[in-house]
Write a protein that holds these residues in place. Structure first.
Motif, PDB file in Angstrom:
ATOM      1  N   THR A 170       0.819  -1.162   0.284  1.00 58.90           N
ATOM      2  CA  THR A 170       0.042   0.112  -0.158  1.00 58.90           C
ATOM      3  C   THR A 170       0.888   1.464   0.077  1.00 58.90           C
ATOM      4  OG1 THR A 170      -1.792  -1.376   1.199  1.00 58.90           O
ATOM      5  CG2 THR A 170      -1.822   1.168   1.207  1.00 58.90           C
ATOM      6  N   LYS A 171       1.821   1.380   0.935  1.00 64.79           N
ATOM      7  CA  LYS A 171       2.912   2.275   0.944  1.00 64.79           C
ATOM      8  C   LYS A 171       3.526   2.407  -0.664  1.00 64.79           C
ATOM      9  CE  LYS A 171       7.181   4.713   2.550  1.00 64.79           C
ATOM     10  NZ  LYS A 171       7.986   4.697   3.429  1.00 64.79           N
ATOM     11  N   ASN A 172       3.805   1.256  -0.948  1.00 65.17           N
ATOM     12  CA  ASN A 172       4.570   1.424  -2.437  1.00 65.17           C
ATOM     13  C   ASN A 172       3.675   2.024  -3.710  1.00 65.17           C
ATOM     14  OD1 ASN A 172       6.641   0.340  -1.401  1.00 65.17           O
ATOM     15  ND2 ASN A 172       6.355  -1.904  -2.237  1.00 65.17           N
ATOM     16  N   LEU A 173       2.472   1.389  -3.663  1.00 64.90           N
ATOM     17  CA  LEU A 173       1.573   1.969  -4.879  1.00 64.90           C
ATOM     18  C   LEU A 173       1.019   3.315  -4.569  1.00 64.90           C
ATOM     19  CD1 LEU A 173      -0.282  -0.271  -7.020  1.00 64.90           C
ATOM     20  CD2 LEU A 173       1.972  -0.840  -5.941  1.00 64.90           C
ATOM     21  N   ASN A 174       1.155   3.904  -3.379  1.00 61.91           N
ATOM     22  CA  ASN A 174       0.790   5.452  -3.108  1.00 61.91           C
ATOM     23  C   ASN A 174       1.848   6.169  -3.797  1.00 61.91           C
ATOM     24  OD1 ASN A 174      -0.735   7.247  -2.008  1.00 61.91           O
ATOM     25  ND2 ASN A 174       1.237   7.669  -0.499  1.00 61.91           N
ATOM     26  N   TYR A 175       2.796   5.705  -4.219  1.00 62.90           N
ATOM     27  CA  TYR A 175       3.936   6.524  -4.686  1.00 62.90           C
ATOM     28  C   TYR A 175       3.495   6.742  -6.361  1.00 62.90           C
ATOM     29  CZ  TYR A 175       8.204   8.575  -6.054  1.00 62.90           C
ATOM     30  OH  TYR A 175       9.362   9.832  -6.512  1.00 62.90           O
ATOM     31  N   LYS A 176       3.523   7.884  -6.911  1.00 61.49           N
ATOM     32  CA  LYS A 176       2.787   8.235  -8.046  1.00 61.49           C
ATOM     33  C   LYS A 176       3.374   7.510  -9.435  1.00 61.49           C
ATOM     34  CE  LYS A 176       5.576  12.584  -8.764  1.00 61.49           C
ATOM     35  NZ  LYS A 176       6.732  12.119  -7.524  1.00 61.49           N
ATOM     36  N   ASN A 177       4.784   7.275  -9.316  1.00 59.27           N
ATOM     37  CA  ASN A 177       5.448   6.730 -10.438  1.00 59.27           C
ATOM     38  C   ASN A 177       5.584   5.166 -10.375  1.00 59.27           C
ATOM     39  OD1 ASN A 177       5.725   8.940 -12.065  1.00 59.27           O
ATOM     40  ND2 ASN A 177       7.397   9.497 -11.225  1.00 59.27           N
ATOM     41  N   LEU A 178       4.897   4.497  -9.107  1.00 52.42           N
ATOM     42  CA  LEU A 178       5.282   3.293  -8.894  1.00 52.42           C
ATOM     43  C   LEU A 178       3.991   2.349  -9.465  1.00 52.42           C
ATOM     44  CD1 LEU A 178       7.024   1.707  -5.959  1.00 52.42           C
ATOM     45  CD2 LEU A 178       5.299   0.283  -7.039  1.00 52.42           C
ATOM     46  N   ILE A 179       4.185   1.744 -10.565  1.00 52.42           N
ATOM     47  CA  ILE A 179       2.913   1.047 -11.381  1.00 52.42           C
ATOM     48  C   ILE A 179       2.524  -0.164 -10.911  1.00 52.42           C
ATOM     49  CG2 ILE A 179       1.983   0.275 -13.716  1.00 52.42           C
ATOM     50  CD1 ILE A 179       4.623   1.675 -15.014  1.00 52.42           C
ATOM     51  N   LEU A 230      12.215   8.419  -5.446  1.00 52.02           N
ATOM     52  CA  LEU A 230      11.879   7.243  -5.048  1.00 52.02           C
ATOM     53  C   LEU A 230      12.411   6.639  -3.867  1.00 52.02           C
ATOM     54  CD1 LEU A 230       9.682   4.783  -5.612  1.00 52.02           C
ATOM     55  CD2 LEU A 230      11.849   3.963  -7.168  1.00 52.02           C
ATOM     56  N   TYR A 231      13.642   6.498  -3.726  1.00 45.28           N
ATOM     57  CA  TYR A 231      14.508   5.979  -2.334  1.00 45.28           C
ATOM     58  C   TYR A 231      13.961   6.829  -1.216  1.00 45.28           C
ATOM     59  CZ  TYR A 231      17.843   2.577  -4.380  1.00 45.28           C
ATOM     60  OH  TYR A 231      18.527   1.482  -4.911  1.00 45.28           O
ATOM     61  N   ASN A 232      14.161   8.030  -1.250  1.00 44.56           N
ATOM     62  CA  ASN A 232      13.634   8.941  -0.272  1.00 44.56           C
ATOM     63  C   ASN A 232      12.145   8.519   0.253  1.00 44.56           C
ATOM     64  OD1 ASN A 232      14.239  11.214   1.533  1.00 44.56           O
ATOM     65  ND2 ASN A 232      12.481  12.115   0.671  1.00 44.56           N
ATOM     66  N   TYR A 233      11.271   8.472  -0.610  1.00 47.23           N
ATOM     67  CA  TYR A 233       9.886   8.051  -0.216  1.00 47.23           C
ATOM     68  C   TYR A 233       9.731   6.754   0.440  1.00 47.23           C
ATOM     69  CZ  TYR A 233       5.040   6.601  -0.365  1.00 47.23           C
ATOM     70  OH  TYR A 233       3.838   6.051  -0.195  1.00 47.23           O
TER      71      TYR A 233
END
Ligand code: PML
Length: 246
Positions: A170-179, A230-233
């Motif tokens: 859920t955290k991962n997919l909340n990132y705008k560029n993570l498909i 991305l790493y920072n998020y």
């Protein structure tokens, strides 16, 4: 004030279990005790418990991804199902997506062991991790009230691993560029894996053969992804999830 508690345990230098919780200060003693209890029957020779104050305000997500479960005759069918979706959504040719995913089944690190974190692949089929042994690790994520969520998920027939993996995905997919995220466990007897995509956490049963101690994760990202951001998020921004998406 919130604290992150991380536990990592190994045997003969091989990682055997790990967990993270985000809790208020007064809960720390009980949570540490519960984490240690989880491994009381495990053979280990090193265990590290790290407690850290979280200085940044967490992002609050109202709902987790929506859980779906699909059963297959064997892992190859499940893998074929996942590959078709990944290829369609990332525009990666099927063979390219397959080439990366196959690495998880043989040990994706250059020394043929499991990577410690996830592999990152963009839509051009380029790998973006800064270190191919380590990969990127999603940390600093939990459910706001883990006990209630765990109870709900176990009652529905899911496992403790679903609780952890659902929070992470859920955290991962909340990132705008993570498909999408593809995952198989590195535990040799846990054959259920998942594909997280389009707001869904799709559990695939089985996604690997029983007895295989290889596993890991791939994050599929858009071409314009800024790797440092991305790493920072994933590694520095705390995320708390309020509820599951029923
Ligand atoms: C599930 O049962 O929901 C799948 C969980 C995958 C866990 C991966 C892991 O523990 O390494």
């Amino acid at each position: 004030m919130l604290y992150s508690i991380k536990i990592r345990t190994s045997l003969k230098e091989k990682h055997i279990s790990g967990a993270e919780r985000i809790v208020s200060k007064e809960k720390i003693p009980n949570v540490v005790k519960a984490l240690l209890k989880r491994q009381e029957h495990k053979d280990f020779d090193f265990s590290n418990v790290k407690i850290e104050k979280i200085s940044q305000k967490p992002i609050i997500l109202g709902k987790s991804l929506k859980i779906k479960t699909y059963k297959f005759e064997n892992y190859k069918e499940a893998l074929g199902f996942a590959l078709n979706i990944i290829s369609a959504k990332t525009n990666l040719p099927l063979e390219t997506a397959k080439k990366f995913i196959n690495l998880l089944y043989i040990g994706a690190s250059p020394d043929k062991n499991n990577m410690r974190g996830a592999m990152i692949v963009n839509e051009k089929g380029e790998r973006l991790e800064k270190d191919k042994f380590r990969g990127v690790r999603t940390v600093l994520v939990d459910f706001k009230n883990r006990e209630i969520i765990t109870k709900k998920l176990l009652e529905k027939g899911y496992t403790e691993r679903t609780v952890d993996a659902l929070a992470l995905a859920t955290k991962n997919l909340n990132y705008k560029n993570l498909i999408a995220e593809f995952c198989i466990s590195d535990d040799n007897d846990y054959t259920t894996g998942y594909l997280a995509i389009d707001g869904k956490y799709i559990r695939l049963k089985p996604l690997k053969p029983y007895g295989l101690d290889k596993g890991g994760r791939i994050y599929f990202v858009k071409n314009n992804t800024n790797v440092d951001e991305l790493y920072n998020y994933l590694e520095k921004i705390p995320v708390l999830i309020e509820d599951i998406n029923e």
